[in-house]
Design an enzyme around this catalytic site. Structure first.
Site, mmCIF file in Angstrom:
data_model
loop_
_atom_site.group_PDB
_atom_site.id
_atom_site.type_symbol
_atom_site.label_atom_id
_atom_site.label_comp_id
_atom_site.label_asym_id
_atom_site.label_seq_id
_atom_site.Cartn_x
_atom_site.Cartn_y
_atom_site.Cartn_z
ATOM 1 N N LYS A 171 0.875 -1.172 0.000
ATOM 2 C CA LYS A 171 0.000 0.000 0.000
ATOM 3 C C LYS A 171 0.908 1.216 0.000
ATOM 4 O O LYS A 171 1.476 1.581 1.028
ATOM 5 C CB LYS A 171 -0.897 -0.006 1.238
ATOM 6 C CG LYS A 171 -2.264 0.610 1.058
ATOM 7 C CD LYS A 171 -2.266 2.096 0.796
ATOM 8 C CE LYS A 171 -1.963 2.935 2.001
ATOM 9 N NZ LYS A 171 -1.736 4.366 1.664
ATOM 10 N N GLU A 246 8.992 1.061 11.257
ATOM 11 C CA GLU A 246 10.082 2.032 11.075
ATOM 12 C C GLU A 246 9.440 3.396 11.203
ATOM 13 O O GLU A 246 8.681 3.814 10.322
ATOM 14 C CB GLU A 246 10.730 1.905 9.689
ATOM 15 C CG GLU A 246 11.395 0.572 9.403
ATOM 16 C CD GLU A 246 12.646 0.310 10.206
ATOM 17 O OE1 GLU A 246 13.081 1.170 10.995
ATOM 18 O OE2 GLU A 246 13.196 -0.793 10.051
ATOM 19 N N CYS A 280 13.742 9.945 7.747
ATOM 20 C CA CYS A 280 13.661 9.607 9.167
ATOM 21 C C CYS A 280 15.036 9.585 9.807
ATOM 22 O O CYS A 280 15.158 9.691 11.012
ATOM 23 C CB CYS A 280 12.915 8.291 9.372
ATOM 24 S SG CYS A 280 13.392 7.023 8.219
ATOM 25 N N GLU A 373 10.120 15.772 15.501
ATOM 26 C CA GLU A 373 10.571 15.536 14.127
ATOM 27 C C GLU A 373 9.897 16.555 13.203
ATOM 28 O O GLU A 373 8.671 16.637 13.158
ATOM 29 C CB GLU A 373 10.201 14.114 13.692
ATOM 30 C CG GLU A 373 10.713 13.781 12.303
ATOM 31 C CD GLU A 373 10.440 12.329 11.910
ATOM 32 O OE1 GLU A 373 9.290 11.870 12.067
ATOM 33 O OE2 GLU A 373 11.389 11.673 11.441
HETATM 34 P P1 ADP Z 1 3.207 10.793 7.045
HETATM 35 O O1 ADP Z 1 2.749 11.517 8.281
HETATM 36 O O2 ADP Z 1 4.663 10.848 6.822
HETATM 37 O O3 ADP Z 1 2.358 11.023 5.828
HETATM 38 P P2 ADP Z 1 1.789 8.403 7.720
HETATM 39 O O4 ADP Z 1 2.202 7.616 8.898
HETATM 40 O O5 ADP Z 1 0.555 9.203 7.791
HETATM 41 O O6 ADP Z 1 3.052 9.265 7.393
HETATM 42 O O7 ADP Z 1 1.673 7.491 6.437
HETATM 43 C C1 ADP Z 1 2.531 6.416 6.121
HETATM 44 C C2 ADP Z 1 1.736 5.355 5.390
HETATM 45 O O8 ADP Z 1 0.743 4.838 6.278
HETATM 46 C C3 ADP Z 1 0.978 5.834 4.163
HETATM 47 O O9 ADP Z 1 0.966 4.813 3.184
HETATM 48 C C4 ADP Z 1 -0.418 6.071 4.713
HETATM 49 O O10 ADP Z 1 -1.418 5.986 3.718
HETATM 50 C C5 ADP Z 1 -0.537 4.921 5.692
HETATM 51 N N1 ADP Z 1 -1.533 5.132 6.753
HETATM 52 C C6 ADP Z 1 -1.924 6.289 7.320
HETATM 53 N N2 ADP Z 1 -2.864 6.078 8.255
HETATM 54 C C7 ADP Z 1 -3.100 4.740 8.301
HETATM 55 C C8 ADP Z 1 -3.958 3.876 9.070
HETATM 56 N N3 ADP Z 1 -4.773 4.356 9.994
HETATM 57 N N4 ADP Z 1 -3.906 2.553 8.833
HETATM 58 C C9 ADP Z 1 -3.049 2.041 7.915
HETATM 59 N N5 ADP Z 1 -2.229 2.795 7.159
HETATM 60 C C10 ADP Z 1 -2.231 4.124 7.340
#
Ligand code: ADP
Length: 476
Positions: A171, A246, A280, A373
């Site tokens: 994903k 990570e 990161c 961060e």
């Molecule tokens: P950032 O803040 O750097 O955008 P995220 O942690 O929001 O990082 O996103 C990292 C990945 O996790 C992306 O692929 C995002 O779509 C996915 N993601 C965000 N929220 C969820 C969730 N509740 N469940 C599963 N995947 C998620």
């Protein structure tokens, strides 16, 4: 789906279908593609396909799995320029970096392929029989990837998981699905079985959450924010699902007075400006011994302001834009307009999510910019008195991903490397991520390790089998 834009007339302000994501070029704000958002039902169908494909894949001879993964690597190698150009457009990465990133996917696949035939178990001496262990695949692995390094981080999970006999559902992040979708096409062209490696673009809380919650997914590999990582770990607990995380970092770059200050200052900008600081491992806290603080800042200023910012497609560019308007707002929130920046570079005006390289002098160790961060081209500098003070400051964070130590004293380099609670330290260097060495975080920077010689182990269960060698009663 590929980078071929199915609706070339879309405009960013136009009403858009909620079941698709518009992909912007962050350097120009132009829509470059629209990509369908996977629904929970489609996720369930993908898991069913993956489950079927995985059985056949695990039953193949290890040498055949290795051969197919090497073909996949060769297909990536044959499309480095195309993949890199796609990453320049969807993520704003400088072309030189993007070529390296595509090459890293090839290298990860090649390296993991070698592991398929080396997943040896153990023969353990016990009484009364033969005891052996097997490293069996988990089944279907979900890889949830972030937008900062869309290709390498997707491959960190995918390559070893496949090599160990699993199916993978990737994903990608909402903003950066295009290279991932292209990789899935290349996998099929290379001969990987249908359904074995699927890419499902979509929203984190919809497609991502559906994967995390699906009982047919045996393991989740997540790279992203610490907040979402905690939520995923909690959800995985419900099914005792395996998880590798990570997460964030606030890594120190510790410069001692006895260091080669010229080299340390010349290397520092790359350590927090590379990928526009959306890394990161960014060394975003520069800790400088007080006795050389002024000299170091004098050397650092020209190194920061000469860091080449501009068109990512230009090979001379070292830093492109941030990924999105939202990310730029987040970075800005740490640097109020009137914040007294010690050093500030230039950034293009007009369209694109540009932000200048910025070095702040911390008002104190509890300064928000010094502990959180930022994920942008912003570093905070703090002075320290002695080695103990440096270690204390370095560890004064919930994160523990990386760090650098600049000194000519080899004893100090080893002492400080051991004292800093972080997974990846480098001495007189900022390099800490290599496909052949383990990578991961201490504390709230993560859980588990990726890459390195043991990468496949994280995608297997150990099975222990005892075979009795007792003589049967009839033969006695
Ligand atoms: P950032 O803040 O750097 O955008 P995220 O942690 O929001 O990082 O996103 C990292 C990945 O996790 C992306 O692929 C995002 O779509 C996915 N993601 C965000 N929220 C969820 C969730 N509740 N469940 C599963 N995947 C998620």
């Amino acid at each position: 789906m590929s980078n071929e834009h199915p609706h070339p007339d879309h405009h960013p302000n136009e009403h858009h279908h909620p079941h698709e994501h518009r992909i912007l070029n962050p350097a120009t704000e132009e829509v470059i593609a629209t990509v369908p958002a996977t629904t929970p039902d489609e996720v369930a169908a993908a898991v069913a396909r993956a489950t079927g494909a995985q059985r056949g894949w695990a039953a193949l001879a290890p040498a055949d799995r290795a051969r197919l993964l090497r073909r996949f690597a060769a297909a990536v190698d044959g499309h480095i320029e195309e993949l890199a150009a796609l990453e320049v457009r969807e993520a704003g990465h400088p072309i030189g970096n993007a070529r390296w990133e595509a090459g890293n996917v090839r290298d990860l696949l090649d390296y993991a392929a070698g592991g398929a035939e080396r997943l040896s178990g153990a023969q353990i001496p016990v009484a009364g029989g033969l005891n052996v262990t097997f490293h069996e695949p988990l089944g279907v692995v979900a890889v949830i990837a972030p937008w900062n390094f869309p290709m390498p981080i997707a491959a960190w999970g995918t390559a070893p998981a496949l090599a160990a006999g699993n199916a993978v559902i990737l994903k990608p992040a909402e903003t950066t699905p295009l290279t991932a979708l292209r990789l899935a096409e290349l996998a099929l062209e290379a001969g990987l079985p249908e359904g074995l490696f699927q890419v499902l673009p979509g929203a984190g809380p919809v497609a991502g959450a559906a994967l995390v919650e699906h009982p047919g997914v045996a393991k989740v590999v997540f790279t992203g924010s610490t907040a979402v990582g905690k939520e995923i770990m909690a959800k995985c607990a419900a099914g005792v699902k395996r998880v590798t995380l990570e997460l964030g970092g606030k890594s120190p770059n510790i410069v001692f007075a006895d260091a080669d200050l010229e080299r340390a200052a010349a290397a520092a900008p790359g350590s927090f400006l590379d990928n526009t600081g959306q890394d990161c491992c960014a060394r975003s806290r520069i800790l400088v011994q007080a006795s050389v603080y002024d000299r170091f800042m004098e050397l650092l200023a020209p190194a920061v302001t000469s860091f080449a910012v501009g068109d990512p497609a230009d090979p001379a560019t070292a830093m492109g834009p941030l990924i999105s308007a939202a990310q730029r707002e987040r970075v800005r929130s740490y640097v109020p307009e009137d914040a007294p920046a010690a050093i500030r570079g230039e950034a293009p005006k007009g369209k694109g999510f540009w932000y200048p390289a910025t070095v702040l002098e911390a008002t104190g160790p509890g300064d928000r910019a010094a502990v959180e961060e930022i994920f942008g081209p912003v570093a905070v500098v703090l002075p320290f008195e002695d080695e103990a003070d440096a270690v204390r400051l370095a560890n004064a964070t919930d994160y523990g991903l990386s760090g650098s130590i600049w000194t000519r004293d080899v004893g100090r380099a080893v002492r400080v490397s051991r004292a800093v609670a972080a997974g990846n330290l480098s001495v007189n260097s900022h390099g800490s991520v290599r496909y052949a060495t383990p990578f991961g975080g201490y504390k709230q920077s993560g859980l588990g390790r990726e890459l390195g010689p043991d990468a496949l182990a994280a995608f297997t269960e150990t099975k222990n089998v005892f075979i009795s060698t007792e003589i049967s009663t009839e033969e006695q």
